[in-house]
Design an enzyme around this catalytic site. Structure first.
Site, short mmCIF file in Angstrom:
data_model
loop_
_atom_site.label_atom_id
_atom_site.label_comp_id
_atom_site.label_asym_id
_atom_site.label_seq_id
_atom_site.Cartn_x
_atom_site.Cartn_y
_atom_site.Cartn_z
N ASP A 179 -20.47 -9.83 3.02
CA ASP A 179 -19.02 -9.94 3.06
C ASP A 179 -18.80 -11.44 3.04
OD1 ASP A 179 -16.39 -10.48 4.15
OD2 ASP A 179 -16.29 -8.34 4.59
N HIS A 180 -18.38 -11.97 1.90
CA HIS A 180 -18.44 -13.43 1.77
C HIS A 180 -17.51 -14.13 2.76
CE1 HIS A 180 -14.94 -13.19 -0.97
NE2 HIS A 180 -14.76 -14.48 -0.72
N HIS A 241 -12.96 -7.65 4.24
CA HIS A 241 -12.72 -9.03 4.69
C HIS A 241 -11.72 -9.12 5.84
CE1 HIS A 241 -14.92 -9.86 1.14
NE2 HIS A 241 -13.92 -9.82 0.29
O1 LIG Z 1 -13.74 -10.31 -2.42
C1 LIG Z 1 -12.73 -10.75 -2.94
O2 LIG Z 1 -12.25 -11.93 -2.53
C2 LIG Z 1 -11.41 -12.69 -3.37
C3 LIG Z 1 -10.76 -13.74 -2.47
O3 LIG Z 1 -11.78 -14.52 -1.91
P1 LIG Z 1 -11.50 -16.02 -1.43
O4 LIG Z 1 -12.80 -16.47 -0.91
O5 LIG Z 1 -11.01 -16.77 -2.64
O6 LIG Z 1 -10.42 -15.94 -0.40
C4 LIG Z 1 -10.37 -11.84 -4.06
O7 LIG Z 1 -9.69 -12.61 -5.03
C5 LIG Z 1 -11.05 -10.69 -4.76
O8 LIG Z 1 -10.06 -9.83 -5.31
C6 LIG Z 1 -11.91 -9.91 -3.81
O9 LIG Z 1 -12.71 -8.98 -4.53
#
Ligand SMILES: O=C1O[C@H](COP(=O)(O)O)[C@@H](O)[C@H](O)[C@H]1O
Ligand SMILES: NC(=O)C1=CN([C@@H]2O[C@H](COP(=O)(O)OP(=O)(O)OC[C@H]3O[C@@H](n4cnc5c(N)ncnc54)[C@H](OP(=O)(O)O)[C@@H]3O)[C@@H](O)[C@H]2O)C=CC1
Length: 499
Positions: A179-180, A241
């Site tokens: 989960d990045h 997230h």
């Molecule tokens: O996992 C995802 O995250 C991005 C937003 O990530 P961020 O690190 O730029 O806040 C989101 O745009 C995407 O739809 C989603 O799959």
């Protein structure tokens, strides 16, 4: 760090190019990879090792943040890379892959520690795990780990099914669910940052009036219609997230006695979330979809006019929700979460509003991205800005902590190589998260909740503001206009308030 082989499924894909290779390169430059390291890239298309290495080099030139892109360093890095043609459905390809992996292990004289990274569509996860198991790729005497990208299932049932299949090939301790958001520096340092911003006493007892967690984006669906139109904001951002952010914050109050205790508490938090009943979802959740509008002064089309999106799509591109953690600390403190696409700004931000007599509020703000910082704004009035400047001046040590430019993938890949699972989603959290969102998915499916169209470039439907106003709150820091003095390193920031 132990030597290892990094087996990358989806080596010719977008994520590999944009995130995985630059992260590996950064770790290499910082000497954070094992001294003997082998990467085997996999995909269906025919590529020689050299052509593959040249594609990786190209991705580094485009996406790497490193300044060390001179030919010698890059060449050393690329030497570790080999390519193998593999169709995930063809068993014989795994047998050939095993020979290649073993040959490289012998050639480099490294222990057969193997990290299998699935950077492919979720429809392949089960097939790959089963084939790794059955081909013997997962039976070497070293360790084996499975790193898996999202989405982890499409609902509770499919997530359980997927997990069961994975568990036939890998133990829970061997599965690293990325989960990045958990790799973002401000999230990883949440405990430390809160401690430096608040006193021990505050962390234990300070009464919090409400919490707001926003992850808002200016981007639309972009090139991902096929995936996104079936996922929506609820599955794409909220179930994973956003609920992870909620867990990472709430475990810090009261302060856990150790990091390990904090990790254990994550599941308890999500278990303590007051369950929703699908018939009452509309009292707690606002569903939205972007219409046409203006983003950064340029016109943009509505969601249903985007390429690949059905003109009658009911998919959600926005969600706001009111949640309640029913434990002794958080009981009676509403937690508001919102996330959506094509909104006015890009920001991931947590705002804690403390209880106070009268209209002046103390706020703690954690800017998670793209700006990073933690700010304790004392005695904020709903209408005035001057106080925050004073308070920031008096607490300069709280400004812009945690800025280190690290990409989440660098941290997470490094952690996975080290066997540190603290910042990966545990199955219990994933399962409980799906369980909690299931009534929302049911309510969407059965159209028990309206879909509000909001203009692109706004902060979402008015109903998302009403959700807070009913409780006497408002979303902090929504900007009146796009031209603001934004947060820049080391400078005071001023926001314009809508109210
Ligand atoms: O996992 C995802 O995250 C991005 C937003 O990530 P961020 O690190 O730029 O806040 C989101 O745009 C995407 O739809 C989603 O799959
Ligand atoms: N891109 C992103 O920003 C993000 C992606 N993710 C997730 O990461 C994963 C990968 O996404 P992304 O890189 O964007 O996807 P892409 O479509 O760009 O890449 C897919 C990869 O899978 C390979 N592939 C497809 N079919 C097969 C097959 N039958 N056998 C073997 N390999 C196959 C393709 O290689 P070839 O065509 O050569 O076979 C390609 O390398 C997905 O689960 C996605 O949800 C998660 C967060 C962000």
């Amino acid at each position: 760090m132990e030597s290892a082989t990094f087996v990358l499924f989806g080596a010719t894909g977008d994520l590999a190019k944009r995130k995985i290779y630059p992260a590996l390169f950064q770790l290499f430059v910082e000497q954070q990879l094992p001294s003997s390291f082998s990467v085997i890239g996999l995909g269906r298309r025919e590529l020689s090792h050299e052509a593959f290495q040249s594609n990786v080099a190209q991705s580094l030139l485009t996406f790497s943040r490193s300044e060390m892109k001179d030919s010698v360093v890059m060449e050393q890095f690329l030497n570790a890379f080999r390519y193998h043609v593999l169709d995930v459905n063809r068993r014989e390809d795994y047998t050939k892959l095993l020979s290649l992996v073993e040959d490289r292990e012998v050639e480099l004289n490294i222990t057969p520690n193997r990290m299998f990274y699935l950077s492919v569509g979720p429809e392949f996860f089960e097939t790959i795990a089963t084939n790794i198991h059955e081909s013997g790729l997962g039976s070497a005497r070293g360790w084996k780990r499975l790193v898996i990208e999202k989405p982890f299932g499409h609902n509770l049932e499919s997530a359980r099914q997927l997990n069961q299949t994975l568990n036939q090939a890998f133990e829970e301790s061997e599965i690293y669910r990325i989960d990045h958001y958990l790799g973002k520096p401000m999230v990883q340092q949440m405990g430390q940052l809160l401690q430096s911003a608040l006193t021990e006493h505050d962390l234990r007892t300070r009464t919090i009036a409400s919490v707001q967690i926003s992850a808002i984006e200016t981007l639309g669906v972009e090139e991902r219609a096929g995936y996104y139109d079936h996922a929506g904001a609820l599955r794409d951002m909220f179930q994973n997230h956003m609920l992870q952010l909620l867990m990472m914050l709430t475990i810090e109050f009261p302060k856990p006695s150790s990091a390990a205790e904090g990790v254990k508490r994550k599941s308890q938090i999500i278990k303590s979330l007051m369950p929703l009943n699908k018939r009452k979802v509309s009292q707690h959740v606002v569903r939205g979809q972007y219409g046409a509008g203006m983003i950064k002064e340029k016109p943009v089309i509505r969601y249903t006019d985007e390429a690949g999106i059905a003109s009658d799509s009911q998919n959600d591109t926005f969600i706001a929700a009111r949640l309640q953690v029913d434990d002794s600390f958080w009981k009676n403190t509403p937690i508001y979460i919102r996330t959506g696409k094509r909104l006015k700004e890009k920001a991931t931000r947590i705002v804690i509003e403390f209880k106070s007599e009268g209209p002046l509020k103390d706020l703690l703000i954690i800017e998670i991205g793209p700006q990073e910082g933690i700010y304790y704004l004392k005695r904020q009035s709903n209408h005035e800005l001057s106080e925050d400047e004073t308070s920031l001046r008096s607490q300069p040590n709280l400004m812009n902590k945690g800025v280190d430019g690290k990409d989440a993938y660098e941290t997470l890949i490094h952690d996975a190589l080290l066997g540190n699972k603290a910042y990966f989603a545990h199955w219990n959290e994933v399962e409980l998260s799906w369980e909690w969102v299931q009534p929302i998915m049911d309510a969407y499916q059965e159209n028990l909740i309206p879909l509000h169209v909001y203009p692109a470039g706004s902060y979402g439907p008015q109903e998302a503001s009403d959700l807070l106003e009913r409780d006497g709150f408002h979303w902090w820091f929504d900007k009146k206009q796009t031209s603001v003095n934004d947060v820049t390193k080391g400078e005071l920031f001023t926001y314009e308030y809508t109210n």
